[in-house]
Design a protein around this motif. Sequence first.
Motif, short mmCIF file in Angstrom:
data_model
loop_
_atom_site.label_atom_id
_atom_site.label_comp_id
_atom_site.label_asym_id
_atom_site.label_seq_id
_atom_site.Cartn_x
_atom_site.Cartn_y
_atom_site.Cartn_z
N GLN A 123 5.98 5.98 -0.56
CA GLN A 123 5.27 7.17 -0.12
C GLN A 123 6.09 8.43 -0.37
O GLN A 123 5.57 9.47 -0.79
N GLU A 135 -1.44 -3.18 -1.29
CA GLU A 135 -1.56 -2.17 -0.24
C GLU A 135 -0.28 -2.08 0.59
O GLU A 135 0.14 -0.99 0.98
N GLU A 136 0.32 -3.21 0.88
CA GLU A 136 1.58 -3.21 1.63
C GLU A 136 2.68 -2.52 0.82
O GLU A 136 3.53 -1.82 1.37
N PHE A 137 2.67 -2.74 -0.48
CA PHE A 137 3.68 -2.11 -1.34
C PHE A 137 3.47 -0.59 -1.35
O PHE A 137 4.44 0.18 -1.32
N LYS A 138 2.20 -0.15 -1.40
CA LYS A 138 1.91 1.28 -1.36
C LYS A 138 2.38 1.92 -0.06
O LYS A 138 2.87 3.05 -0.05
N ALA A 139 2.23 1.17 1.03
CA ALA A 139 2.55 1.73 2.34
C ALA A 139 4.05 1.77 2.62
O ALA A 139 4.46 2.33 3.64
N ASP A 140 4.84 1.17 1.74
CA ASP A 140 6.29 1.20 1.94
C ASP A 140 6.78 2.64 1.99
O ASP A 140 6.35 3.49 1.22
N LYS A 176 -3.92 -7.21 -0.80
CA LYS A 176 -3.14 -6.99 0.42
C LYS A 176 -1.68 -6.71 0.09
O LYS A 176 -1.06 -5.82 0.67
N ALA A 177 -1.13 -7.48 -0.88
CA ALA A 177 0.26 -7.26 -1.29
C ALA A 177 0.43 -5.88 -1.91
O ALA A 177 1.43 -5.19 -1.67
N ASP A 229 -5.58 -11.62 -1.42
CA ASP A 229 -4.13 -11.66 -1.17
C ASP A 229 -3.39 -10.68 -2.07
O ASP A 229 -2.44 -10.01 -1.64
#
Length: 248
Positions: A170, A161-166, A158-159, A155
């Motif tokens: 980027q 990776e989601e933060f990186k993809a913001d 996953k959090a 978890d």
Amino acid sequence: MPTDAEMKPIVPMMGAEGGFEEDESVPPLRISGFLCLLFGLLSALGIIGYPMLAAAVIAIALGLVALRPWENQKPVGVTPARIGLVLAVAFGSCGYLVHTMKSRTLGKQAEYFARQYLDVAAKGEFAIAMELKKEPVNRLPLHMPLMDHYQSSEDNMKALEEFKADGINQQLTDVGPGVQWELGEPVRVFQYYGMQQAELLFLNPNSNQEPKKIYMLMKYDIDPQGVGQWRVDQCRPYMKRLVAESIL
């Protein structure tokens, strides 16, 4: 049978403020002077709360009314009005200076913290950036390796990776560290439901590079040790707010 002289009042008669006819032999009573003194004392609370500075303004207005020119005898209430004016000016000035200096200090702290956050995100150190967005009580200890913490749980990864993809993260990574972000407007420090907050608008000195403008909302939290710390609540590209036209 009592004479007219014996029937004269032994207390000051109400002046024009009370709506009664004045007696030249008795000094008039100006209630505004005593109200000025009362609000002058209340203006001391302006040092605690910014809205209470209104008491100083009211005291000054009442004092000016009480000190208007008079004829014959000096009205009762002039001396309290003078004392109230002195208190209102003194407490009001101190309260204004205290809140102005406090807002300036908090604004500089918020700006410094925001610039550090932008630089950390631009370097790709997203684990640290995520910690800077947490409330102080929820941040991990300084001695704990952040990546070990995130890699220990699916978890958490996953959090991260989601933060990186913001999108904004980027864009900051593409811009890179060391950018001298410019303030688009002075830092706005305000209170919302009793919490200190700050709004910042940063401009990219390279106008051909995204993001051109970044809006940041900072919140000032108190940690368990009683120390105040800023955290990033919002960091996103600036978008002009659309205001709907009036509907007739």
